[in-house]
Scaffold this active site. Structure first.
Site, PDB file in Angstrom:
ATOM      1  N   ARG A 546       0.833  -1.202   0.000  1.00 29.93           N
ATOM      2  CA  ARG A 546       0.000   0.000   0.000  1.00 29.93           C
ATOM      3  C   ARG A 546       0.868   1.252   0.000  1.00 29.93           C
ATOM      4  O   ARG A 546       1.972   1.265   0.570  1.00 29.93           O
ATOM      5  CB  ARG A 546      -0.930  -0.017   1.216  1.00 29.93           C
ATOM      6  CG  ARG A 546      -2.086  -0.979   1.053  1.00 29.93           C
ATOM      7  CD  ARG A 546      -2.929  -0.660  -0.177  1.00 29.93           C
ATOM      8  NE  ARG A 546      -3.607   0.587  -0.035  1.00 29.93           N
ATOM      9  CZ  ARG A 546      -4.858   0.739   0.385  1.00 29.93           C
ATOM     10  NH1 ARG A 546      -5.586  -0.328   0.694  1.00 29.93           N
ATOM     11  NH2 ARG A 546      -5.385   1.933   0.488  1.00 29.93           N
ATOM     12  N   LYS A 551       5.811   4.038   4.659  1.00 32.44           N
ATOM     13  CA  LYS A 551       6.465   2.993   3.866  1.00 32.44           C
ATOM     14  C   LYS A 551       7.520   3.577   2.918  1.00 32.44           C
ATOM     15  O   LYS A 551       8.318   2.866   2.333  1.00 32.44           O
ATOM     16  CB  LYS A 551       5.429   2.198   3.085  1.00 32.44           C
ATOM     17  CG  LYS A 551       4.511   1.345   3.993  1.00 32.44           C
ATOM     18  CD  LYS A 551       3.428   0.643   3.180  1.00 32.44           C
ATOM     19  CE  LYS A 551       2.430  -0.148   4.004  1.00 32.44           C
ATOM     20  NZ  LYS A 551       2.921  -1.481   4.400  1.00 32.44           N
ATOM     21  N   THR A 653       4.481  -8.401   5.750  1.00 31.09           N
ATOM     22  CA  THR A 653       4.445  -9.793   5.302  1.00 31.09           C
ATOM     23  C   THR A 653       4.943  -9.890   3.866  1.00 31.09           C
ATOM     24  O   THR A 653       5.398 -10.949   3.441  1.00 31.09           O
ATOM     25  CB  THR A 653       3.029 -10.392   5.388  1.00 31.09           C
ATOM     26  OG1 THR A 653       2.116  -9.501   4.761  1.00 31.09           O
ATOM     27  CG2 THR A 653       2.628 -10.627   6.835  1.00 31.09           C
ATOM     28  N   LYS A 657       7.242 -12.853   1.692  1.00 33.50           N
ATOM     29  CA  LYS A 657       6.930 -13.444   0.386  1.00 33.50           C
ATOM     30  C   LYS A 657       8.119 -13.289  -0.571  1.00 33.50           C
ATOM     31  O   LYS A 657       8.457 -14.214  -1.320  1.00 33.50           O
ATOM     32  CB  LYS A 657       5.681 -12.784  -0.218  1.00 33.50           C
ATOM     33  CG  LYS A 657       4.427 -12.910   0.645  1.00 33.50           C
ATOM     34  CD  LYS A 657       3.316 -11.973   0.150  1.00 33.50           C
ATOM     35  CE  LYS A 657       2.258 -11.741   1.207  1.00 33.50           C
ATOM     36  NZ  LYS A 657       1.378 -10.599   0.881  1.00 33.50           N
TER      37      LYS A 657
HETATM   38  C1  LIG Z   1       1.364  -9.335   1.275  1.00 30.72           C
HETATM   39  C2  LIG Z   1       0.517  -8.304   0.658  1.00 30.72           C
HETATM   40  C3  LIG Z   1       0.431  -7.029   1.229  1.00 30.72           C
HETATM   41  C4  LIG Z   1       1.239  -6.618   2.441  1.00 30.72           C
HETATM   42  O1  LIG Z   1       2.489  -6.128   2.010  1.00 30.72           O
HETATM   43  P1  LIG Z   1       3.473  -5.333   2.984  1.00 30.72           P
HETATM   44  O2  LIG Z   1       4.692  -5.141   2.168  1.00 30.72           O
HETATM   45  O3  LIG Z   1       3.705  -6.222   4.159  1.00 30.72           O
HETATM   46  O4  LIG Z   1       2.791  -4.063   3.332  1.00 30.72           O
HETATM   47  C5  LIG Z   1      -0.368  -6.090   0.624  1.00 30.72           C
HETATM   48  N1  LIG Z   1      -1.056  -6.378  -0.493  1.00 30.72           N
HETATM   49  C6  LIG Z   1      -0.992  -7.588  -1.080  1.00 30.72           C
HETATM   50  C7  LIG Z   1      -1.761  -7.832  -2.334  1.00 30.72           C
HETATM   51  C8  LIG Z   1      -0.207  -8.596  -0.532  1.00 30.72           C
HETATM   52  O5  LIG Z   1      -0.161  -9.798  -1.109  1.00 30.72           O
END
Ligand SMILES: *Cc1c(COP(=O)(O)O)cnc(C)c1O
Length: 822
Positions: A546, A551, A653, A657
């Protein structure tokens, strides 16, 4: 892992039959969307036996159930994930090929279920996957928004929000359950009657709405467990029977009709920000009341003593959004089940548990008393009484210390503080990463921690490897399995077995080749969607999340501007080609975030079209970042940008990933980045910037003065001047002054650069220089990236869920056998 038998002929017949009965067509005549629908129904059919068997098993063995209450479930697409978890994916792909159909094309027809904003909603989705895979009885409780997160279009470089009509073709996976509908009441007043010396509370003059559950199957991996995500739809209680109404009743019927229509219309698109809108509080009470009613009804089917409810049910509150559950449970236990206050309080405080997701002041939920008590009169009475009793507790423990009351009371200064209510009424309060939990205990929630230390605990977030590696990155998944076996699918720490290959040149080569293939796949997507050519041999440096000031996407794009200046000024210097990839939705009303998107796209326009730099630098903004395209983006990333102002990102999160997919973290010591570095080693990440302690210290001193930097660092000054000299906005040089002012004059909180972008800039640029240097050494890079994959085991949501089960929920494990196997 028990692989279920897949009957190919039956499946093909089922798809053909569905096309005929749903659309009166043969396969050859059906549209791609119709084929998706037909395949979707065939897959739901294949799920149904196990779904029923799971329900039966729960009824028989009567396990404790967790109700995961969340305003958001960011599920993404279901088809591919369901096939993966049914362990049918390859078989179905083959079967469809036999009748001339391409599974990838079919998957692509499915709209994302975007019932969430970002990390918090995706966490709920990963948790549902892990709960089913580990064999725990769980219900996800949420809202069936008619319109999920808006679709983002980029028009002339600006974000435009378009309604997300995700249900327009229907949803083959959902199951409407009108027989379990519940009534939810709003407004009116409370009349107190005395029945034989006991006060009875009767809500009158209210409006009511019918909450109709819609169930979605959550398929556990290879274990026949199918849990349920129950999302509530709203319907008017009264259908119009005009002749029956006098004028007053007619108006009330219209109001109730409108209430039902508006209630679940749209997801609020704010991430980490409280909107404070009446409709939002209505949404919260709507789904919470229906879910609590349902949990009690289910318990009463098999149990007579409501005082032991907590032995069979627990409510996890995903942030404060569902915190009215506390008072709703009290209300039902007292007003409907006849318990005394103390008895009801005992049950409630053994049932509810709260997860804190942020310390950002603007995200904390506080409702004006006027609004709260008008909308939820009985609930407000209960909250008042909880507060009255808690304030007495505070005064007992801290006599004559009004400061403590002021800081901790649930109701204060005309507002109801939802976090305080959740902490007081919950038996567990958890943060979402070690650093975050420490900040809660030492600072934000210090007073609560001192009063009730036993409630506080940490549960570092996680992600499901089934979606984000097995489905999203099939090439790497296959390669991992070839090297360490397939146990990683349900036991991610096994992936550590890759560590023995990190110096093996053949393995390095294969690994880098897979990354390359994934970069080619993303490059094609970018060519199709953006019309931009990117070189898959360049470094793919990715920031997707976001858009939020904390961020610091602005720091990233300022650095791109800085690199571009460098290339222009020193064309002779060797510069390793780089592709900077952004993806981010901004909340619709967040002007500074939206202007940052425009800046990214404006820089992209200039840089991508400057023939003089020989394609050394490319900037891409991927439109409509969402779960489905995220899966491809992670697979293709070399560098994972996790550059939040330290202390502001509770966990993150996305960082996990990327790591799982072999991208190296370029980040601050914030949130779960700290634990990623702990696992992989500082030498296998690029860490920079102020620490959380330094940030919090400097904030408490009122911030800093960036004019020093502006006056002494020519390169930083040059970049900042380009925000106001029309470099990236020749027709409107003032366009980006707002960003310039935020950095140098006032960016909120009455100070310049409140997120320390300029303060961290040099350290960031230096880390970027180290990235380039490392990437030039292909073996070194391959080793780093492989070590990231090998050390990602901790970050599976399976581990997170097992910790919730062991320390908080205490659930029983369930196994489900199907007839065919029995
Ligand atoms: C994992 C995920 C997020 C969270 O991302 P952050 O970098 O932790 O803010 C937001 N949107 C989507 C579509 C995601 O898969």
């Amino acid at each position: 892992m028990a692989k279920r038998t897949f009957n190919k002929e039956f499946f093909i017949r089922s798809v053909k039959y569905n096309v005929r009965t749903l659309f009166r067509k043969e396969i050859e005549e059906a549209t791609e969307q119709q084929i998706f629908q037909a395949v979707g129904y065939a897959v739901k059919d294949a799920i149904m036996d196990a779904w029923i068997a799971t329900q039966k098993e729960y009824e028989k063995s009567d396990p404790k159930i967790v109700y995961y209450m969340s305003m958001e479930f960011l599920m993404g697409r279901a088809l591919g994930n369901n096939l993966i978890n049914l362990t049918f994916y390859d078989e179905v792909k083959e079967a469809l090929e036999e009748i001339g159909l391409d599974l990838n094309m079919i998957e692509d027809q499915e709209p994302d279920a975007a019932l969430g904003n970002g990390g918090l909603g995706r966490l709920a989705a990963c948790f549902m996957d892990s709960l089913a895979t580990l064999g725990y009885a769980a219900y996800g409780c949420g809202i069936r928004y008619r319109y999920g997160m808006f679709k983002q279009q980029i028009v002339d470089g600006y974000q435009v929000e378009v309604p997300d009509m995700w249900l327009k073709n229907g949803n083959p996976f959902e199951l409407r359950r009108p027989e379990y509908a519940k009534t939810v009441k709003f407004g009116g007043y409370v009349r107190i009657e005395n029945h034989n010396g006991k006060n009875v509370f009767i809500q009158e003059g209210y409006q009511s709405v019918l909450a109709v559950p819609v169930d979605l199957p959550i398929v556990g991996y290879g274990n026949n467990v199918i849990n349920t995500l129950r999302i509530w739809d709203a319907e008017a209680v009264n259908s119009f029977e005009l002749d029956r109404f006098d004028k007053g009743e007619y108006e009330k019927a219209v109001e109730q009709e409108n209430l039902a229509r508006n209630l679940v219309e749209v997801l609020y698109p704010n991430d980490n920000h409280m909107a404070g809108k009446e409709l939002r509080l209505k949404q919260q009470y709507f789904f919470v009341s229906a879910s609590v009613q349902e949990a009690i009804a289910k318990y009463k089917k098999n149990h007579s003593d409501i005082r032991k409810f907590y032995e069979k049910a627990t409510f996890q509150l995903n942030d404060t959004h569902p915190t009215v559950a506390v008072a709703e449970l009290m209300r039902i236990l007292m007003d409907e089940e006849g318990l005394e206050w103390d008895e009801a309080w005992d049950v409630t405080t053994k049932t509810c548990a709260y997860t804190n997701h942020t310390i950002m002041a603007e995200a904390l939920e506080k409702w004006p008393i006027e609004l709260f008590s008008r909308l939820l009169p009985r609930i407000y009475q209960i909250v008042e009484e909880i507060n009255r009793r808690f304030v007495i507790e505070i005064q007992k423990q801290y006599p004559n210390n009004y400061e403590k009351v002021k800081k901790m009371a649930i109701i204060m200064d005309g507002q109801v503080k939802m976090a305080h209510l959740a902490i007081v009424a919950g038996y567990s309060v958890n943060g979402v990463a070690k650093l975050h939990t420490e900040i809660l205990k030492k600072r934000e929630l210090k007073d609560f921690y001192e009063m009730m230390p036993q409630k506080f605990n940490n549960k570092t977030n996680g992600i499901t490897q089934r979606r984000f590696l097995l489905h999203g990155n099939p090439l790497l998944a296959k390669w991992v399995t070839e090297h360490v076996g397939d146990e990683w699918i349900t036991d991610l720490p096994r992936i550590k077995g890759l560590a023995v290959y990190v110096d093996d040149e053949k393995a390095q080569h294969e690994f880098m080749n897979i990354k390359y293939q994934n970069k080619v796949r993303l490059a094609k997507y970018i060519k199709e969607h953006n019309g931009i050519d990117v070189d898959p041999r360049s470094i793919f440096d990715v920031q997707v999340k976001r858009l939020h000031e904390y961020k610091r996407q602005l720091m990233n794009i300022l650095h791109v501007m800085y690199l571009y200046n460098q290339i222009k000024e020193h064309p002779e210097k060797d510069f390793y080609p780089r592709t900077f990839i952004f993806g981010a939705k901004a909340a619709a009303g967040y002007m500074r975030a939206k202007l940052t998107i425009k800046l990214i796209n404006s820089v992209a326009d200039v840089v991508n079209n400057d023939a003089s730099i020989n394609g050394k630098l490319k900037v891409v903004f991927i439109e409509d970042y969402r779960v489905s395209n995220a899966e491809w983006i992670f697979a293709a990333a070399d560098v994972s940008e996790q550059i939040s102002t330290a202390s502001k990102e509770a966990s993150g999160t996305g960082n996990m990933k990327f790591m799982l997919n072999g991208a190296v973290t370029l980040g601050t010591m914030d949130g779960a980045n700290v634990e990623i570095v702990e696992e992989v080693g500082e030498e296998n990440a690029f860490i920079f910037g102020m620490s959380a302690d330094e940030v919090i210290d400097l904030e408490s001193k009122g911030g800093y003065d960036p004019s020093q930097l502006f006056n002494t660092d020519q390169e930083i000054r040059h970049v900042l001047m380009q925000l106001i000299n029309g470099e990236y906005a020749p027709n409107d040089p003032e366009r980006f002054r707002e960003l310039y002012n935020a950095l140098l004059i006032d960016g909120g909180y009455n100070r310049p650069d409140p997120y320390f972008i300029l303060k961290d800039f040099r350290s960031y640029a230096d880390a970027q220089r180290r990235v380039e240097e490392a990437y030039r050494d292909e073996k070194r890079w391959a080793k780093m990236a492989m070590l990231n994959v090998a050390h990602s085991g901790k970050f599976t949501s399976d581990r997170t869920i097992q910790e919730y089960v062991d320390d908080i929920w205490k659930l029983d494990k369930v196994t489900v056998k199907l007839e065919e196997e029995a």
